[in-house]
Design an enzyme around this catalytic site. Structure first.
Site, PDB file in Angstrom:
ATOM      1  N   LYS A   1       0.853  -1.184   0.000  1.00  0.00           N
ATOM      2  CA  LYS A   1       0.000   0.000   0.000  1.00  0.00           C
ATOM      3  C   LYS A   1       0.889   1.233   0.000  1.00  0.00           C
ATOM      4  O   LYS A   1       1.699   1.436   0.911  1.00  0.00           O
ATOM      5  CB  LYS A   1      -0.910  -0.006   1.231  1.00  0.00           C
ATOM      6  CG  LYS A   1      -1.741   1.268   1.348  1.00  0.00           C
ATOM      7  CD  LYS A   1      -2.784   1.178   2.433  1.00  0.00           C
ATOM      8  CE  LYS A   1      -3.515   2.498   2.593  1.00  0.00           C
ATOM      9  NZ  LYS A   1      -4.548   2.442   3.619  1.00  0.00           N
TER      10      LYS A   1
ATOM     11  N   LYS B   1      -2.151  -1.585  -3.834  1.00  0.00           N
ATOM     12  CA  LYS B   1      -3.008  -0.410  -3.791  1.00  0.00           C
ATOM     13  C   LYS B   1      -2.177   0.862  -3.867  1.00  0.00           C
ATOM     14  O   LYS B   1      -1.201   0.961  -3.130  1.00  0.00           O
ATOM     15  CB  LYS B   1      -3.805  -0.437  -2.478  1.00  0.00           C
ATOM     16  CG  LYS B   1      -4.596   0.811  -2.191  1.00  0.00           C
ATOM     17  CD  LYS B   1      -5.210   0.746  -0.829  1.00  0.00           C
ATOM     18  CE  LYS B   1      -5.926   2.056  -0.592  1.00  0.00           C
ATOM     19  NZ  LYS B   1      -6.277   2.257   0.769  1.00  0.00           N
TER      20      LYS B   1
END
Ligand code: PBG
Length: 341
Positions: free
Chosen positions: A213, A266
């Site tokens: 992330k 992400k």
């Protein structure tokens, strides 16, 4: 006396070149469908939902047209609609009634996510329900962990955060979540959550880890939707530097070792190479998060008539799957499934 044409043998380069005509495979829609390599299905999509306490109204997010803050019962209606269109999973985010320094509202059994999970499980028992685990929506400072002061500088303390994340995950699991999805990026949180779930006998509850992330500008609209913007500083000391991919592999390795059932990359669009690396290096299902900013850019440009929104949506989701994602978390899920049906 031979002409150029007759002197060309079947094996000559020019003839060979013209014999190879990839366009034959694109000539009609039927042929194109026959040879299509990547097809996105509603079953590939995970639909994020923002759940608010009952006392609050249902509100559309200004920067995310078509996305709403919903009360538990409305979230259940939305989940039922999604299930009927082929979507098999939702991912819940909560907007709590109160915030404090440690995010204690997140383990309130009557919190919006807990009530959302219960309402969805009652309305659509077959729906896989996932719950985002993080402190930022629940802390008054908006950071994903506990803040301590070191030499006069505020810092997010890794190890003090782990038991709080575990507590939150346990609470969501006890409410009926099938998967918990830690998005905080603290070291060791997958292991800490796995241990806590197992100790509580919740061995069947899975972990979808936000493994790679990045500290991204693409989360802007989400922070309006989830009211989770940091009140000072930024998230760069725990979320990843967008420049790094080897580090992403290391993060994924650790999450797999600690017991993650799925790994996630992400955002998605600017990180297709990371999705591909995840697919090539690991055998677990790979999820990719088509985040809020990616959604809002499409909506904003389509609203102005600058792009064809549905067409761009399809192209984006296809590219994420083509890069190697098995699952795509996307705010487009319902719209995609409606068009697919
Ligand atoms: C919570 C969290 C965020 C997102 C998912 N979980 C925001 C953040 O890290 O600031 C972003 C999702 C999106 O932009 O759609 N930590």
């Amino acid at each position: 006396m031979t002409t150029i044409a007759t002197s060309i043998q079947p094996t000559d380069t020019i003839t060979d070149t013209l014999a190879r005509r990839p366009r034959r495979l694109r000539r009609t829609e039927s042929i194109r469908a026959l040879v299509r390599e990547t097809v996105v299905r509603p079953e590939d999509l995970i639909y994020p939902l923002f759940v608010v306490p009952d006392a609050r109204p249902k509100v559309e997010i200004g920067s995310m047209p078509g996305v709403w803050q919903l009360r538990a019962r409305e979230a259940a209606e939305e989940a039922l609609r999604a299930y009927d269109l082929g979507i098999r999973a939702v991912l819940l985010f909560g907007l709590p009634e109160y915030k404090d320094a440690i995010g204690s509202a997140s383990w309130d059994p009557a919190g919006p996510v807990q009530e959302g999970i219960e309402a969805i499980k009652r309305a659509v028992p077959q729906m896989a329900v996932m719950a985002d685990v993080c402190l930022c929506e629940y802390t008054d400072h908006g950071h994903c962990g506990v803040i301590v002061e070191r030499n006069g500088v505020a810092d997010v303390d890794n190890d003090q955060t782990l038991p709080l994340l575990a507590k939150q995950a346990l609470s969501f699991a006890a409410a009926g979540a099938d998967f918990v999805a830690p998005s905080d990026m603290m070291d060791g949180r997958v292991g800490a959550i796995r241990d806590a779930l197992d100790d509580a006998g919740l061995t069947e509850v899975g972990i979808m880890a936000y493994s790679a992330k990045y500290a991204s500008g693409f989360y802007g609209p989400f922070r309006e939707a989830a009211e989770s913007a940091p009140q000072f500083g930024d998230r760069r000391s725990y979320q990843m530097d967008p420049a790094n991919i080897r580090e992403a592999i290391r993060e994924m390795e650790l999450d797999v070792e600690e017991g993650a059932d799925m790994i996630m990359v992400k955002p998605a669009l600017s990180y297709l190479d990371v999705i591909r690396a995840a697919r090539e290096n690991f055998d677990l299902p790979v999820a990719a998060y088509n985040v809020s900013g990616e959604y809002s850019m499409v909506k904003a440009a389509a609203e102005r008539g600058w792009i064809d929104g549905p067409r761009v949506m399809n192209e984006i989701l296809t590219s994420i799957k083509r890069a190697g994602a098995d699952l795509i978390i996307t705010y487009h899920a319902l719209e995609f499934a409606e068009a697919y049906a």
